[in-house]
Design a protein around this motif. Structure first.
Motif, mmCIF file in Angstrom:
data_model
loop_
_atom_site.group_PDB
_atom_site.id
_atom_site.type_symbol
_atom_site.label_atom_id
_atom_site.label_comp_id
_atom_site.label_asym_id
_atom_site.label_seq_id
_atom_site.Cartn_x
_atom_site.Cartn_y
_atom_site.Cartn_z
ATOM 1 N N ILE A 45 -2.310 55.481 66.036
ATOM 2 C CA ILE A 45 -3.449 55.347 65.310
ATOM 3 C C ILE A 45 -4.153 54.022 65.388
ATOM 4 C CG2 ILE A 45 -4.105 55.464 62.849
ATOM 5 C CD1 ILE A 45 -1.874 57.542 62.379
ATOM 6 N N LYS A 46 -3.234 52.887 65.122
ATOM 7 C CA LYS A 46 -4.039 51.425 64.895
ATOM 8 C C LYS A 46 -4.609 51.232 66.132
ATOM 9 C CE LYS A 46 -2.122 48.692 62.374
ATOM 10 N NZ LYS A 46 -0.967 49.187 61.774
ATOM 11 N N PHE A 47 -4.245 51.546 67.548
ATOM 12 C CA PHE A 47 -4.743 51.368 68.786
ATOM 13 C C PHE A 47 -5.869 52.320 69.121
ATOM 14 C CE2 PHE A 47 -2.855 47.379 70.478
ATOM 15 C CZ PHE A 47 -1.858 47.300 69.376
ATOM 16 N N LYS A 48 -5.976 53.396 68.168
ATOM 17 C CA LYS A 48 -7.159 54.407 68.400
ATOM 18 C C LYS A 48 -6.573 55.161 69.893
ATOM 19 C CE LYS A 48 -10.793 52.898 65.813
ATOM 20 N NZ LYS A 48 -11.749 51.795 65.931
ATOM 21 N N LEU A 49 -5.320 55.532 69.827
ATOM 22 C CA LEU A 49 -4.826 56.214 71.394
ATOM 23 C C LEU A 49 -4.268 57.437 70.828
ATOM 24 C CD1 LEU A 49 -3.154 53.219 73.047
ATOM 25 C CD2 LEU A 49 -5.011 54.391 73.850
ATOM 26 N N LYS A 50 -4.391 58.082 69.468
ATOM 27 C CA LYS A 50 -3.538 59.210 69.330
ATOM 28 C C LYS A 50 -4.285 60.405 69.947
ATOM 29 C CE LYS A 50 -1.157 61.391 66.359
ATOM 30 N NZ LYS A 50 0.113 61.611 66.622
ATOM 31 N N GLU A 51 -5.603 60.546 70.193
ATOM 32 C CA GLU A 51 -6.415 61.573 70.808
ATOM 33 C C GLU A 51 -5.741 61.650 72.329
ATOM 34 O OE1 GLU A 51 -10.571 61.578 70.436
ATOM 35 O OE2 GLU A 51 -10.173 61.712 68.425
ATOM 36 N N LYS A 52 -5.298 60.420 72.797
ATOM 37 C CA LYS A 52 -4.870 60.365 74.281
ATOM 38 C C LYS A 52 -3.267 60.336 74.481
ATOM 39 C CE LYS A 52 -9.010 59.539 75.843
ATOM 40 N NZ LYS A 52 -9.782 60.452 76.688
ATOM 41 N N GLU A 53 -2.605 60.593 73.574
ATOM 42 C CA GLU A 53 -1.427 60.653 73.496
ATOM 43 C C GLU A 53 -0.514 61.320 74.872
ATOM 44 O OE1 GLU A 53 0.474 61.594 69.886
ATOM 45 O OE2 GLU A 53 0.366 63.886 70.116
ATOM 46 N N ASN A 54 -1.194 62.387 75.175
ATOM 47 C CA ASN A 54 -0.493 63.261 76.408
ATOM 48 C C ASN A 54 -1.353 62.974 77.491
ATOM 49 O OD1 ASN A 54 1.301 64.498 74.557
ATOM 50 N ND2 ASN A 54 -0.019 65.621 73.660
ATOM 51 N N GLU A 55 -2.130 61.968 77.693
ATOM 52 C CA GLU A 55 -3.145 61.871 78.752
ATOM 53 C C GLU A 55 -2.030 60.640 79.685
ATOM 54 O OE1 GLU A 55 -5.804 62.692 80.669
ATOM 55 O OE2 GLU A 55 -7.032 62.016 78.947
ATOM 56 N N LEU A 56 -1.843 61.055 81.090
ATOM 57 C CA LEU A 56 -1.217 60.222 81.971
ATOM 58 C C LEU A 56 -1.916 58.776 81.970
ATOM 59 C CD1 LEU A 56 -0.332 62.247 84.971
ATOM 60 C CD2 LEU A 56 0.886 61.969 83.140
ATOM 61 N N VAL A 57 -0.967 57.708 82.198
ATOM 62 C CA VAL A 57 -1.614 56.308 82.227
ATOM 63 C C VAL A 57 -2.572 56.266 83.260
ATOM 64 C CG1 VAL A 57 -1.065 53.645 82.468
ATOM 65 C CG2 VAL A 57 0.169 55.339 80.810
ATOM 66 N N ASN A 58 -2.336 56.774 84.454
ATOM 67 C CA ASN A 58 -3.240 56.127 85.422
ATOM 68 C C ASN A 58 -4.780 57.150 85.378
ATOM 69 O OD1 ASN A 58 -2.793 58.750 86.231
ATOM 70 N ND2 ASN A 58 -1.658 58.567 87.994
ATOM 71 N N ARG A 59 -4.714 57.900 84.066
ATOM 72 C CA ARG A 59 -6.076 58.440 83.955
ATOM 73 C C ARG A 59 -6.839 57.858 82.728
ATOM 74 N NH1 ARG A 59 -5.581 64.913 84.600
ATOM 75 N NH2 ARG A 59 -7.666 64.567 84.205
#
Ligand SMILES: Nc1ncnc2c1ncn2[C@@H]1O[C@H](COP(=O)(O)OP(=O)(O)OP(=O)(O)O)[C@@H](O)[C@H]1O
Length: 327
Positions: A128-142
């Protein structure tokens, strides 16, 4: 204030492989960092910042000197000392590119020794803090570069290290993401009482988030002071003086002798003199020079200085107070 990191008389030389030339990259650097502080480690290209950071996080062995992290001597108790340090170095993001955001966080949380439930709550908070919640299932290379950078910092946070070293944390990020990263770093320090050391060429970032800076040049510390002090120190002394006519040759010569780093521009109607005073009473020396040809002074303005200008003056040696020490 509690010292969390102390670097004492560090030295490091490299030997160039081809020419066998010896390069003194770090030449007796000493500084202290307090718990909960954001310190900017600055210097022009080749000053020795990366070498210093690599020695602090154990990637390079110093030729001489000591590094004490949270009271533990890195040379004597290496693993124990390094447990207190995490680093996010430019070009080395410490992430698994084929795992998702969440998987990366879960993987690195494995070393923490916390229960799964505790870890899940911490990870959620970081997402939540890093605003990455929506991307939690995204692969890092994407992910975008900015998101990768935020994830790398989040991973460093998970290690629960007292000190986080960040090399160019906003390099290549768009304005919005760069701003977001700055705000996150400030929040981390406030909320978790972590200590952050940032190396950056971006002086806006440094002015915005660092309380103190250590500036190094040619392997030595040239300034160790609070950003606020440096801004005050330089602001008081920078003046732009508008003159009613041009200076004569004698005045120009005296000016050069007394103020070697002034900037003088003239046209037929007016001339302007930009000058930095080492002490406020040096303004009288300037008045004496102007009086020689009765040069009228039309205006004196204090110039506002930003941190970038201060940094340039310090590394170019354009100040008689280059070595300032933290009080
Ligand atoms: N592996 C190496 N072999 C030889 N010389 C090196 C090596 N790494 C760094 N140097 C030299 O050591 C000096 C300090 O380099 P360092 O990378 O620590 O500086 P820096 O302040 O991080 O610079 P930059 O801002 O350009 O990254 C430079 O003169 C550099 O050329």
């Amino acid at each position: 204030m509690e010292t969390i990191l102390e670097v004492n008389q560090l030295r490091k030389t490299y030997k160039k492989r081809k020419t066998k030339e010896v390069v003194q990259a770090v030449n007796g650097i000493s500084f202290k960092v307090n718990r909960g502080e954001i310190l900017g480690l600055l210097g022009p290209n080749g000053a020795g910042k990366t070498t210093t950071i690599k020695m602090i996080c154990g990637l390079l062995t110093p030729d001489d000197g000591a590094i004490v992290i949270n009271g533990v001597d890195q040379h004597k108790k290496r693993l124990k000392a390094l447990r207190h340090i995490s680093a996010v170095l430019e070009g080395n993001r410490n992430l698994y590119w084929r795992l998702s955001v969440l998987e990366n966080l879960e993987y690195f949380a494995g070393n923490r020794g916390s229960s799964r439930k505790e870890v899940a709550a911490i990870i959620d908070d970081l997402l939540i803090k890093f605003k990455l919640k929506e991307k939690e299932n995204e692969l890092v290379n994407r992910l975008s570069r900015g998101m990768q950078q935020k994830l790398a910092i989040a991973v460093a946070m998970l290690a629960e290290s007292e000190v986080i070293l960040l090399d160019e944390p906003t390099l290549g990020l768009d304005v919005e993401t760069g701003y977001e990263v700055r705000e996150i770093l400030k929040a981390i320090v406030r909320q978790y009482n972590r200590t952050i050391i940032i190396s950056s060429h971006d002086m806006d970032v440094i002015q915005d988030i660092c309380e103190r800076t250590v500036i190094i040049n040619q392997g030595n510390v040239v300034t160790d002071d609070r950003v606020e002090n440096l801004l005050k120190l330089f602001e008081v002394r920078s003046y732009a003086v508008t003159l009613g006519n041009q200076l004569d040759e004698q005045q120009k010569q005296l000016l050069t002798e007394k103020f070697p780093f002034h900037l003088y521009t003239e046209d037929s109607l007016q001339s302007t003199l930009e000058i930095d005073l080492a002490k406020s009473d040096e303004i009288y020396d300037l008045f004496d020079i102007l009086k020689l040809a009765s040069t009228p002074v039309e205006a004196i303005d204090r110039k506002s200085v930003n941190f970038e200008q201060i940094f340039m003056k310090i590394v170019k040696g354009e100040t008689s107070h280059a070595l300032t020490q933290s009080s």
